[in-house]
Motif scaffolding. Structure first.
Motif, PDB file in Angstrom:
ATOM      1  N   TYR A 125      -9.346   4.434 -41.823  1.00 49.35           N
ATOM      2  CA  TYR A 125      -7.938   5.301 -42.158  1.00 49.35           C
ATOM      3  C   TYR A 125      -9.115   6.674 -41.612  1.00 49.35           C
ATOM      4  O   TYR A 125      -9.923   6.658 -40.638  1.00 49.35           O
ATOM      5  CB  TYR A 125      -8.659   5.407 -43.276  1.00 49.35           C
ATOM      6  N   ARG A 126      -8.805   7.992 -42.003  1.00 48.37           N
ATOM      7  CA  ARG A 126      -9.419   9.363 -41.632  1.00 48.37           C
ATOM      8  C   ARG A 126      -9.130  10.021 -42.914  1.00 48.37           C
ATOM      9  O   ARG A 126      -8.130  10.235 -43.521  1.00 48.37           O
ATOM     10  CB  ARG A 126      -8.672   9.282 -40.040  1.00 48.37           C
ATOM     11  N   GLN A 127      -9.806  11.084 -42.524  1.00 41.94           N
ATOM     12  CA  GLN A 127      -9.873  12.078 -43.712  1.00 41.94           C
ATOM     13  C   GLN A 127     -10.375  13.823 -43.079  1.00 41.94           C
ATOM     14  O   GLN A 127     -11.168  13.345 -42.016  1.00 41.94           O
ATOM     15  CB  GLN A 127     -11.066  11.903 -44.590  1.00 41.94           C
ATOM     16  N   ARG A 153      -7.941  11.411 -47.736  1.00 48.03           N
ATOM     17  CA  ARG A 153      -7.936   9.899 -46.678  1.00 48.03           C
ATOM     18  C   ARG A 153      -6.915   9.112 -46.516  1.00 48.03           C
ATOM     19  O   ARG A 153      -6.060   8.954 -47.109  1.00 48.03           O
ATOM     20  CB  ARG A 153      -8.451   8.691 -46.725  1.00 48.03           C
ATOM     21  N   GLU A 154      -5.962   8.995 -44.952  1.00 47.32           N
ATOM     22  CA  GLU A 154      -5.382   7.999 -45.099  1.00 47.32           C
ATOM     23  C   GLU A 154      -5.276   6.723 -44.178  1.00 47.32           C
ATOM     24  O   GLU A 154      -6.208   7.248 -42.708  1.00 47.32           O
ATOM     25  CB  GLU A 154      -4.285   9.949 -45.066  1.00 47.32           C
ATOM     26  N   LEU A 155      -4.120   6.330 -43.991  1.00 46.20           N
ATOM     27  CA  LEU A 155      -4.309   4.836 -43.314  1.00 46.20           C
ATOM     28  C   LEU A 155      -4.098   5.659 -41.613  1.00 46.20           C
ATOM     29  O   LEU A 155      -2.697   6.248 -41.737  1.00 46.20           O
ATOM     30  CB  LEU A 155      -2.847   4.150 -43.849  1.00 46.20           C
ATOM     31  N   TYR A 201     -13.463   9.236 -39.190  1.00 46.29           N
ATOM     32  CA  TYR A 201     -12.451   8.436 -39.317  1.00 46.29           C
ATOM     33  C   TYR A 201     -13.686   7.036 -39.488  1.00 46.29           C
ATOM     34  O   TYR A 201     -14.171   6.976 -39.118  1.00 46.29           O
ATOM     35  CB  TYR A 201     -12.043   7.572 -37.324  1.00 46.29           C
ATOM     36  N   ASN A 248     -12.442  -0.050 -42.124  1.00 41.39           N
ATOM     37  CA  ASN A 248     -11.881  -0.353 -42.986  1.00 41.39           C
ATOM     38  C   ASN A 248     -11.952  -2.269 -42.890  1.00 41.39           C
ATOM     39  O   ASN A 248     -11.735  -2.735 -41.777  1.00 41.39           O
ATOM     40  CB  ASN A 248     -10.860  -0.068 -44.439  1.00 41.39           C
ATOM     41  N   TRP A 283     -15.982  -0.646 -46.709  1.00 42.42           N
ATOM     42  CA  TRP A 283     -16.317   0.643 -45.083  1.00 42.42           C
ATOM     43  C   TRP A 283     -17.698   0.827 -44.860  1.00 42.42           C
ATOM     44  O   TRP A 283     -18.443   0.515 -45.163  1.00 42.42           O
ATOM     45  CB  TRP A 283     -15.944   1.975 -46.232  1.00 42.42           C
TER      46      TRP A 283
END
Length: 121
Positions: free
Chosen positions: A37-39, A45-47, A93, A96, A111
């Motif tokens: 995932y990243r933010q 936060r997105e896949l 990044y 997960n 995480w």
């Protein structure tokens, strides 16, 4: 105790490549899905991409054709090869993993601590 430890981030120019690694350790019986995932600053936060224990993958549209996920089940590790990087890929990044701990009859989502990737000239 279970830990996910990421490595491989850093600063890269647009069009460049980076490879992220994530290794799981601890009292692990098995690992199901793993992913990244990243933010980005100011965003949720997105896949980025996920991979099942059998190797099926699910990529975000924004990274299809540029990023490749792989895993080594024996080493309890997952990797993310990022090519043709763009400034909009800049984010923290996170690794997960859905993990069954030894002696525990259900899986839990773990995480990593996060690793910075910056794409800039």
């Amino acid at each position: 105790q279970v830990q996910l430890v990421e490595s491989g981030g850093g600063l890269v120019q647009p069009g460049g490549s980076l490879r992220l690694s994530c290794a799981a350790s601890g009292s692990i019986a098995s690992i199901n899905a793993m992913g990244w995932y990243r933010q980005a600053p100011g965003k949720q936060r997105e896949l980025v991409v996920a991979i099942t224990s059998g190797g099926r993958t699910n990529y975000a549209d924004s990274v299809k054709g540029r990023f490749t996920i792989s895993r080594d089940n024996a080493k309890k590790a997952v990797f993310l090869q990022m090519n043709s990087l763009k400034p909009e890929d800049t984010a923290v990044y996170y690794c997960n993993a859905a993990i069954y701990k030894i002696g525990v009859p259900y899986e839990y989502n773990y995480w990593g601590q996060g690793i910075q990737v910056t794409v800039s000239s």
